[in-house]
Design a protein around this motif. Sequence first.
Motif, PDB file in Angstrom:
ATOM      1  N   GLY A  58       0.873  -1.251  -0.172  1.00  0.00           N
ATOM      2  CA  GLY A  58      -0.011   0.041   0.125  1.00  0.00           C
ATOM      3  C   GLY A  58       1.019   1.347  -0.025  1.00  0.00           C
ATOM      4  O   GLY A  58       0.256   2.307  -0.094  1.00  0.00           O
ATOM      5  N   GLU A  59       2.113   1.181   0.119  1.00  0.00           N
ATOM      6  CA  GLU A  59       2.816   2.319   0.140  1.00  0.00           C
ATOM      7  C   GLU A  59       3.458   3.039  -1.365  1.00  0.00           C
ATOM      8  O   GLU A  59       3.179   2.334  -2.350  1.00  0.00           O
ATOM      9  CB  GLU A  59       4.305   1.922   0.489  1.00  0.00           C
ATOM     10  CG  GLU A  59       4.843   3.029   1.561  1.00  0.00           C
ATOM     11  CD  GLU A  59       5.948   2.209   2.441  1.00  0.00           C
ATOM     12  OE1 GLU A  59       6.179   2.770   3.473  1.00  0.00           O
ATOM     13  OE2 GLU A  59       6.793   1.340   1.959  1.00  0.00           O
ATOM     14  N   PHE A  60       3.409   4.073  -1.454  1.00  0.00           N
ATOM     15  CA  PHE A  60       3.942   4.931  -2.706  1.00  0.00           C
ATOM     16  C   PHE A  60       5.338   5.200  -2.391  1.00  0.00           C
ATOM     17  O   PHE A  60       5.539   6.291  -1.739  1.00  0.00           O
ATOM     18  CB  PHE A  60       2.747   6.004  -2.680  1.00  0.00           C
ATOM     19  CG  PHE A  60       3.190   6.817  -4.037  1.00  0.00           C
ATOM     20  CD1 PHE A  60       4.232   7.149  -4.702  1.00  0.00           C
ATOM     21  CD2 PHE A  60       1.841   7.278  -4.830  1.00  0.00           C
ATOM     22  CE1 PHE A  60       4.306   7.985  -6.014  1.00  0.00           C
ATOM     23  CE2 PHE A  60       2.130   8.059  -5.666  1.00  0.00           C
ATOM     24  CZ  PHE A  60       3.400   8.261  -6.612  1.00  0.00           C
ATOM     25  N   VAL A  61       6.046   4.564  -3.391  1.00  0.00           N
ATOM     26  CA  VAL A  61       7.569   5.040  -2.886  1.00  0.00           C
ATOM     27  C   VAL A  61       8.006   5.765  -4.453  1.00  0.00           C
ATOM     28  O   VAL A  61       7.743   5.156  -5.614  1.00  0.00           O
ATOM     29  CB  VAL A  61       8.514   3.692  -3.021  1.00  0.00           C
ATOM     30  CG1 VAL A  61       9.708   4.008  -3.494  1.00  0.00           C
ATOM     31  CG2 VAL A  61       8.276   3.195  -1.556  1.00  0.00           C
ATOM     32  N   ALA A  62       8.655   6.779  -4.351  1.00  0.00           N
ATOM     33  CA  ALA A  62       9.250   7.208  -5.745  1.00  0.00           C
ATOM     34  C   ALA A  62      10.644   6.987  -5.576  1.00  0.00           C
ATOM     35  O   ALA A  62      11.628   7.169  -4.800  1.00  0.00           O
ATOM     36  CB  ALA A  62       9.064   8.707  -5.456  1.00  0.00           C
ATOM     37  N   LEU A  63      10.998   6.573  -7.058  1.00  0.00           N
ATOM     38  CA  LEU A  63      12.694   6.600  -7.325  1.00  0.00           C
ATOM     39  C   LEU A  63      12.851   7.669  -8.150  1.00  0.00           C
ATOM     40  O   LEU A  63      12.535   8.124  -9.087  1.00  0.00           O
ATOM     41  CB  LEU A  63      12.816   5.195  -8.446  1.00  0.00           C
ATOM     42  CG  LEU A  63      12.541   3.910  -7.763  1.00  0.00           C
ATOM     43  CD1 LEU A  63      12.701   2.974  -9.038  1.00  0.00           C
ATOM     44  CD2 LEU A  63      13.356   3.534  -6.682  1.00  0.00           C
ATOM     45  N   PRO A  88       5.285   9.320 -15.747  1.00  0.00           N
ATOM     46  CA  PRO A  88       4.141   9.358 -16.594  1.00  0.00           C
ATOM     47  C   PRO A  88       3.662  10.642 -16.705  1.00  0.00           C
ATOM     48  O   PRO A  88       2.794  10.868 -17.467  1.00  0.00           O
ATOM     49  CB  PRO A  88       3.117   8.400 -15.388  1.00  0.00           C
ATOM     50  CG  PRO A  88       3.765   8.753 -14.147  1.00  0.00           C
ATOM     51  CD  PRO A  88       5.225   8.621 -14.382  1.00  0.00           C
ATOM     52  N   LEU A  89       4.247  11.686 -15.953  1.00  0.00           N
ATOM     53  CA  LEU A  89       3.768  13.080 -16.141  1.00  0.00           C
ATOM     54  C   LEU A  89       4.452  14.171 -17.139  1.00  0.00           C
ATOM     55  O   LEU A  89       4.268  14.976 -17.050  1.00  0.00           O
ATOM     56  CB  LEU A  89       3.471  13.627 -14.954  1.00  0.00           C
ATOM     57  CG  LEU A  89       2.502  13.101 -13.738  1.00  0.00           C
ATOM     58  CD1 LEU A  89       2.374  13.781 -12.449  1.00  0.00           C
ATOM     59  CD2 LEU A  89       1.275  12.623 -14.446  1.00  0.00           C
ATOM     60  N   SER A  90       5.708  13.464 -17.481  1.00  0.00           N
ATOM     61  CA  SER A  90       6.660  14.142 -18.100  1.00  0.00           C
ATOM     62  C   SER A  90       6.457  14.794 -19.197  1.00  0.00           C
ATOM     63  O   SER A  90       6.846  15.667 -19.711  1.00  0.00           O
ATOM     64  CB  SER A  90       7.983  13.552 -17.941  1.00  0.00           C
ATOM     65  OG  SER A  90       7.973  12.027 -18.844  1.00  0.00           O
ATOM     66  N   GLN A  92      -1.777  19.407 -11.786  1.00  0.00           N
ATOM     67  CA  GLN A  92      -3.117  18.906 -11.539  1.00  0.00           C
ATOM     68  C   GLN A  92      -2.975  17.131 -11.421  1.00  0.00           C
ATOM     69  O   GLN A  92      -3.887  16.560 -10.583  1.00  0.00           O
ATOM     70  CB  GLN A  92      -3.766  18.946 -12.497  1.00  0.00           C
ATOM     71  CG  GLN A  92      -5.287  18.992 -12.475  1.00  0.00           C
ATOM     72  CD  GLN A  92      -6.205  19.403 -13.868  1.00  0.00           C
ATOM     73  OE1 GLN A  92      -5.828  20.255 -14.285  1.00  0.00           O
ATOM     74  NE2 GLN A  92      -7.317  18.566 -14.107  1.00  0.00           N
ATOM     75  N   MET A  93      -2.192  16.547 -12.227  1.00  0.00           N
ATOM     76  CA  MET A  93      -2.277  15.010 -12.475  1.00  0.00           C
ATOM     77  C   MET A  93      -1.531  14.424 -11.170  1.00  0.00           C
ATOM     78  O   MET A  93      -1.765  13.331 -10.893  1.00  0.00           O
ATOM     79  CB  MET A  93      -1.491  14.646 -13.728  1.00  0.00           C
ATOM     80  CG  MET A  93      -2.314  14.674 -14.926  1.00  0.00           C
ATOM     81  SD  MET A  93      -3.929  13.869 -14.899  1.00  0.00           S
ATOM     82  CE  MET A  93      -3.527  12.036 -14.450  1.00  0.00           C
ATOM     83  N   ARG A  94      -0.828  15.312 -10.591  1.00  0.00           N
ATOM     84  CA  ARG A  94       0.227  14.918  -9.418  1.00  0.00           C
ATOM     85  C   ARG A  94      -0.934  14.599  -8.251  1.00  0.00           C
ATOM     86  O   ARG A  94      -0.903  13.442  -7.550  1.00  0.00           O
ATOM     87  CB  ARG A  94       1.105  16.014  -9.009  1.00  0.00           C
ATOM     88  CG  ARG A  94       2.173  15.786  -8.301  1.00  0.00           C
ATOM     89  CD  ARG A  94       3.094  16.771  -8.300  1.00  0.00           C
ATOM     90  NE  ARG A  94       2.780  17.780  -7.545  1.00  0.00           N
ATOM     91  CZ  ARG A  94       3.637  19.078  -7.580  1.00  0.00           C
ATOM     92  NH1 ARG A  94       4.421  19.356  -8.592  1.00  0.00           N
ATOM     93  NH2 ARG A  94       3.446  20.033  -6.848  1.00  0.00           N
ATOM     94  N   SER A  95      -1.769  15.575  -8.057  1.00  0.00           N
ATOM     95  CA  SER A  95      -2.863  15.411  -7.158  1.00  0.00           C
ATOM     96  C   SER A  95      -3.806  14.335  -7.403  1.00  0.00           C
ATOM     97  O   SER A  95      -4.213  13.564  -6.516  1.00  0.00           O
ATOM     98  CB  SER A  95      -3.892  16.717  -6.884  1.00  0.00           C
ATOM     99  OG  SER A  95      -3.051  17.835  -7.418  1.00  0.00           O
ATOM    100  N   LEU A 139      10.694  17.451  -6.561  1.00  0.00           N
ATOM    101  CA  LEU A 139       9.341  17.940  -6.184  1.00  0.00           C
ATOM    102  C   LEU A 139       8.363  17.034  -6.199  1.00  0.00           C
ATOM    103  O   LEU A 139       7.472  16.944  -5.439  1.00  0.00           O
ATOM    104  CB  LEU A 139       9.042  19.362  -6.702  1.00  0.00           C
ATOM    105  CG  LEU A 139       7.994  19.900  -6.234  1.00  0.00           C
ATOM    106  CD1 LEU A 139       8.100  20.615  -4.818  1.00  0.00           C
ATOM    107  CD2 LEU A 139       7.392  21.168  -6.989  1.00  0.00           C
ATOM    108  N   GLU A 140       8.204  16.386  -7.209  1.00  0.00           N
ATOM    109  CA  GLU A 140       7.164  15.378  -7.548  1.00  0.00           C
ATOM    110  C   GLU A 140       7.198  14.193  -6.276  1.00  0.00           C
ATOM    111  O   GLU A 140       6.400  13.956  -5.772  1.00  0.00           O
ATOM    112  CB  GLU A 140       7.236  14.790  -9.091  1.00  0.00           C
ATOM    113  CG  GLU A 140       5.925  14.766  -9.938  1.00  0.00           C
ATOM    114  CD  GLU A 140       6.317  14.379 -11.437  1.00  0.00           C
ATOM    115  OE1 GLU A 140       6.308  15.406 -12.023  1.00  0.00           O
ATOM    116  OE2 GLU A 140       6.804  13.159 -11.401  1.00  0.00           O
TER     117      GLU A 140
END
Length: 365
Positions: A29-34, A160-162, A171-174, A195-196
Motif C-alpha cells: 500500500g505504499e507509494f515509493v518514488a525512485l 508518467p507526467l513528463s 493537477q495530475m500529481r494530485s 518536487l514530484e
Amino acid sequence: MAEIVLQRVMKTYGSLYAVNDVSFTVNDGEFVALVGPSGCGKTTTLNLIAGLLPMTGGDIAIGDRVVNDLDPKDRDIAMVFQNYALYPNKSVFNNLAFPLQMRKLPKDQIDTKVRDAAKLLDITHLLERKPRELSGGQQQRVALGRALVRDPAVFLMDEPLSNLDAKLRVQMRSEIKRFHHNLNATIVYVTHDQLEAVTMADKMAVMNGGLLLQYDTPANVFAHPVNTFVASFVGSPAMSLIPLEGTTSATGAALRSPEGWELPLSPMNARKVAGSTSNQIILGARHSTLKLHKAPVPGSVPGKVYTVEPTGDVTFAQVFINGAVVNISVEPTIIIHPDEQVFIEFDQDRMHLFDAATTMALQAA
Ligand SMILES: Nc1ncnc2c1ncn2[C@@H]1O[C@H](COP(=O)(O)OP(=O)(O)OP(=O)(O)O)[C@@H](O)[C@H]1O
Ligand SMILES: [Mg+2]
C-alpha cells in the motif's frame, strides 16, 4: 496489493553498474518514488522489478513470491509509461477493455470493471472517443485506467507526467495521489523531479550512479540528508553548501573562512565537527533557515549580494559567502541591491555539516 522487496539487486552493462547493489522494501500500500538525475538507474530498477530486463544479481520478491525467474506477465504488475502507449485506433472503452479481453473475462465483467475505473478517473464521458481526441491529461488518465482495470498487485510508473505541461502536471500529481489513496495501491513511481517525489510519495529512494543513497520519508530526507548530493538534490532552491575549515580551541569549535571570519558552533555542532575525518567541513543551509541583516549580529557572517529575485510572496537573494552562492529568502518588503554587503545569520539547530573528504553528513559523537 502486495509488498515489494529488493535485495542486493545488480544490473551491469559491461563495466557499467546501471544498478549497483540496491536493496529496499516497498510496504503493502505504499507509494515509493525512485528519484535521481538522468542516467542514475531509475528506469533500469523499475524494469528489473517488472521483469523486462534480466538481473545480473540479487533477488526481487513481490508479495510472497520471489519473482527472479518469472516473466513480466506472471508478476501481477501493471506499468504506466511516459508515452502512455494507447492503441490509437481503439476507443477509450476498448483501450481499457483490451487487457481484460485478452484474459478472456466475460463481457459483463469487463463492462463493470471498465466503467468502475472510468468513474474513479473521471473519464466516463470520454469512453467513446479515440485517444487523438483527448488532451494530454485525459490520455494520461486513460493510461492509468488501463493499468487499473487489471487489478494488479503493484503499479509501476515511469515518469508518467513528463509529457504534460507544467500546470497539468501539478493537477495530475494530485490525481495520482488521490488514485493511490482511494485504492491503497502499492506504487513505485519513477521521476527525475524531486518536487514530484517529495509531494507525492510516502518514501523516496534517492539514487545516483546506480547506487541507492537514501531511502526514507520525504520529510526525513529533507531534514537529514545523508550526504551533500542528497542535500543539494532535494529541496528548491537547493541547499547552499559552503566549504570551510573546522577549528577547535579552548573556547569551543568554529568554522573558519579564508576571508577572515569565524562562525562559532553550538556544542552539538562542535561535537559533529570533532567526529570529522578531516578539518575540511561543508556547511549546508536551506534558504528558509537563514536570516539576512544589514549590519552584523552575533553569529552572523559577511556576504555580498549577487542577485535579487522578487517573486511576489517572497524575495529570493543569492549571496556570495566565502566564494559559494547561498540562497536566501527574505520578506518582499526588505529592499536589497546587488553588490550590497549583508550579514547572514545561521540557525545552529537547522544547519547541516558534512565532511568535505567523504561528502557524508557528520553525526554528533
Ligand atoms: N541497454 C543498455 N545498454 C547499455 N547501457 C544502458 C542500457 N540501458 C541503460 N543503460 C545505462 O544504464 C544507466 C541507467 O539508465 P536508466 O535508464 O536506468 O537511467 P534513468 O535514471 O532512468 O535516467 P533518465 O532520468 O534519463 O530516464 C545509464 O548510464 C544508461 O546509459
Ligand atoms: Mg528513465
